[in-house]
Design an enzyme around this catalytic site. Structure first.
Site, PDB file in Angstrom:
ATOM      1  N   ASN B  22     -10.450   2.798  10.293  1.00  0.00           N
ATOM      2  CA  ASN B  22      -9.935   1.542   9.747  1.00  0.00           C
ATOM      3  C   ASN B  22     -10.811   0.405  10.254  1.00  0.00           C
ATOM      4  O   ASN B  22     -10.983   0.233  11.460  1.00  0.00           O
ATOM      5  CB  ASN B  22      -8.477   1.316  10.172  1.00  0.00           C
ATOM      6  CG  ASN B  22      -7.917   0.014   9.613  1.00  0.00           C
ATOM      7  OD1 ASN B  22      -8.305  -1.066  10.043  1.00  0.00           O
ATOM      8  ND2 ASN B  22      -7.036   0.122   8.648  1.00  0.00           N
ATOM      9  N   SER B  45      -8.096   1.550   4.188  1.00  0.00           N
ATOM     10  CA  SER B  45      -7.784   0.138   4.032  1.00  0.00           C
ATOM     11  C   SER B  45      -6.264   0.038   4.024  1.00  0.00           C
ATOM     12  O   SER B  45      -5.605   0.705   3.213  1.00  0.00           O
ATOM     13  CB  SER B  45      -8.387  -0.393   2.730  1.00  0.00           C
ATOM     14  OG  SER B  45      -8.317  -1.796   2.718  1.00  0.00           O
ATOM     15  N   GLU B  46      -5.688  -0.765   4.927  1.00  0.00           N
ATOM     16  CA  GLU B  46      -4.254  -0.656   5.189  1.00  0.00           C
ATOM     17  C   GLU B  46      -3.370  -1.182   4.056  1.00  0.00           C
ATOM     18  O   GLU B  46      -2.159  -1.017   4.103  1.00  0.00           O
ATOM     19  CB  GLU B  46      -3.882  -1.299   6.523  1.00  0.00           C
ATOM     20  CG  GLU B  46      -4.048  -2.794   6.613  1.00  0.00           C
ATOM     21  CD  GLU B  46      -5.399  -3.199   7.186  1.00  0.00           C
ATOM     22  OE1 GLU B  46      -6.357  -2.391   7.123  1.00  0.00           O
ATOM     23  OE2 GLU B  46      -5.501  -4.334   7.699  1.00  0.00           O
ATOM     24  N   ASN B  47      -3.973  -1.797   3.040  1.00  0.00           N
ATOM     25  CA  ASN B  47      -3.153  -2.151   1.877  1.00  0.00           C
ATOM     26  C   ASN B  47      -2.850  -0.927   1.007  1.00  0.00           C
ATOM     27  O   ASN B  47      -2.095  -1.022   0.047  1.00  0.00           O
ATOM     28  CB  ASN B  47      -3.818  -3.255   1.037  1.00  0.00           C
ATOM     29  CG  ASN B  47      -5.219  -2.903   0.607  1.00  0.00           C
ATOM     30  OD1 ASN B  47      -5.998  -2.345   1.361  1.00  0.00           O
ATOM     31  ND2 ASN B  47      -5.543  -3.220  -0.621  1.00  0.00           N
ATOM     32  N   SER B  87       0.891   3.892   4.410  1.00  0.00           N
ATOM     33  CA  SER B  87      -0.356   3.460   5.024  1.00  0.00           C
ATOM     34  C   SER B  87      -0.176   3.266   6.528  1.00  0.00           C
ATOM     35  O   SER B  87      -1.006   3.713   7.332  1.00  0.00           O
ATOM     36  CB  SER B  87      -0.821   2.157   4.372  1.00  0.00           C
ATOM     37  OG  SER B  87      -2.055   1.757   4.911  1.00  0.00           O
TER      38      SER B  87
END
Lengths: 234, 219
Positions: B22, B45-47, B87
């Protein structure tokens, strides 16, 4: 089981002053644009809005902030909105900033019928103040409560008249977990289809969670950071 | 002394084959450009995306495909999309091998501050608190001193914390340092042309120097 409304104005007709709303989207991606516009038009006030971001000055939840319709924001990141930062620093707007994973998981807990979750996020920080800490297997976790929202307002790519939803790419983000979490969930979709047109194996949000659905119009889908590469770089 | 690209290039060397990584906003985003092509690395990607690809070609931007920095990006063969709860589920469950993020301050005990300057700036923590609370391996990419010339490597953080006892390594324009489990910044490498004296002057937390300190290899 027909949940179809004609438009955003009808779908949000009973949202009243002082209510708590969840609004899907990440940045300006996957935003319920039609419902936000209808809320601005309706002029409801003193709203508590649970949403990862606060939009930008002239789009997304920024439109509600500009009209001073929001009493309190619960978000994880608000850096893109100057008007928000001004209202926050001047004390006009109440703001609860919480970790993004905590925000998502408190939605999930509501949709799964669980009163609380335990997460290590925020241990040792000001986020932990006043919250119960439990130690599991030698590590500290904060107890965070499931959200309790009057309405969840989400945006999906496709939906059918029974409320089944399919999202597109990273416009999915918070929408599925918020869709599960509202006492009443309103979904706006780009394409509204008949039952049977969506493959049951491909449905992201089962219609049981969705109370109202309508086909949105005129999606602007604004891009916040347009980043590209030139063809000759390839 | 390194520029931002140099910091990104040096951190790219910490990434190993088979890692899920990340990358935070700012310098960490640049690191994607310097991961060797023969290495099998998946960017999270944390979205809600695993398998973040490069920026799209001009004219092919898609508003529905963005990264956590809200930049238009692309997916790759083998990419997967999921919701925000999942996520952070994979982050909390330590499926992500390496987290690289920026910071305003890091303390010698591994505390990090990155989200708020009281009364001045409040942007929010985004996913940083979740990431630092759960990740096993955290590297901070930042400038060694702030705009006022004050050290960002401190005995104790002065700003509101993002997480405690979590940072493992720091890469700045001057140096690579490990944060020791018992406390203290252990100097591992110097940036090209930077002296130990310069690093000492820029570090207000406890600096540990043992033996010869080599120059970084950033090529």
């Amino acid at each position: 089981m027909n949940k179809v409304f004609n438009n955003a104005d009808e779908a949000i007709h009973d949202i009243a002053d002082g209510m708590t709303l969840m609004l899907g989207g990440f940045g300006l991606c996957g935003l319920p644009e039609n419902c936000i516009a209808a809320l601005v038009k309706k002029g409801v006030k003193d709203l508590t809005c649970i949403s990862n971001n606060a939009g930008v000055d002239d789009f997304g939840i920024g439109l509600l902030l500009r009209q001073r319709q929001v009493k309190k924001m619960i978000s994880s990141y608000v850096g893109e909105n100057a008007e928000f930062e001004r209202q926050l620093l001047s004390g006009e707007l109440e703001v609860e900033l919480i970790p993004q994973g905590t925000l998502a998981t408190r939605c999930m807990a509501a949709g799964y019928g669980m009163p609380a979750i335990f997460t290590p996020a925020g241990i040792g920080t000001e986020v932990a103040i006043g919250k119960e800490v439990r130690n599991f297997n030698g590590k500290d976790y904060l107890m965070e409560l499931a959200f309790d929202a009057d309405y969840a307002i989400v945006k999906a790519w496709k939906g059918d008249s029974m409320g089944n939803l399919v999202y597109r790419s990273t416009a999915r983000n918070f929408n599925p977990v918020m869709a599960m979490a509202g006492k009443i969930t309103i979904a706006e979709v780009e394409e509204l289809v008949e039952p049977g047109e969506l493959n049951p194996d491909h449905i992201h949000t089962p219609g049981i969670y969705v109370h109202r659905i309508f086909k949105g119009t005129n999606y602007e889908k604004r891009i916040e950071q347009r980043t590209v590469r030139k063809r000759q770089d390839a | 002394m390194l520029d931002k690209t140099g910091i990104a290039k040096r951190i790219a060397k910490e990434i190993k084959d088979g890692y899920y990584v990340n990358l935070g906003i700012g310098i960490p985003t640049l690191i994607a450009n310097y991961i060797p092509e023969d290495m099998d690395v998946v960017l999270q990607s944390e979205n809600g995306l695993l398998g973040m690809g490069p920026f799209p070609f001009e004219g092919e931007e898609d508003a529905d495909i963005i990264n956590a920095g809200k930049q238009t990006i692309t997916t790759l063969p083998g990419s997967a999309i999921f919701d925000s709860a999942m996520s952070f589920g994979m982050i909390r469950a330590r499926k992500v091998n390496l987290t690289i993020l920026g910071a305003m301050e890091v303390a010698e005990n591994g505390d990090i501050a990155s989200w708020k300057i009281p009364g001045k700036m409040v942007k929010g923590m985004g996913g940083a608190m979740d990431l630092v609370a759960s990740a096993e391996n955290i590297i901070v990419a930042m400038q060694h001193v702030n705009k006022a010339g004050e050290s960002k490597l401190l005995p104790r953080c002065t700003l509101p914390l993002t997480g405690i006892n979590c940072v493992k390594k720091i890469v700045t324009e001057l140096a690579v340092l490990d944060v020791l489990p018992g406390g203290g910044f252990k100097l591992l490498e110097r940036a090209p042309g930077v002296s130990i004296e310069e690093i000492k002057n820029a570090t207000s937390g406890r600096l540990i120097i043992e033996g010869d300190i080599p120059e970084m290899d950033i090529n």
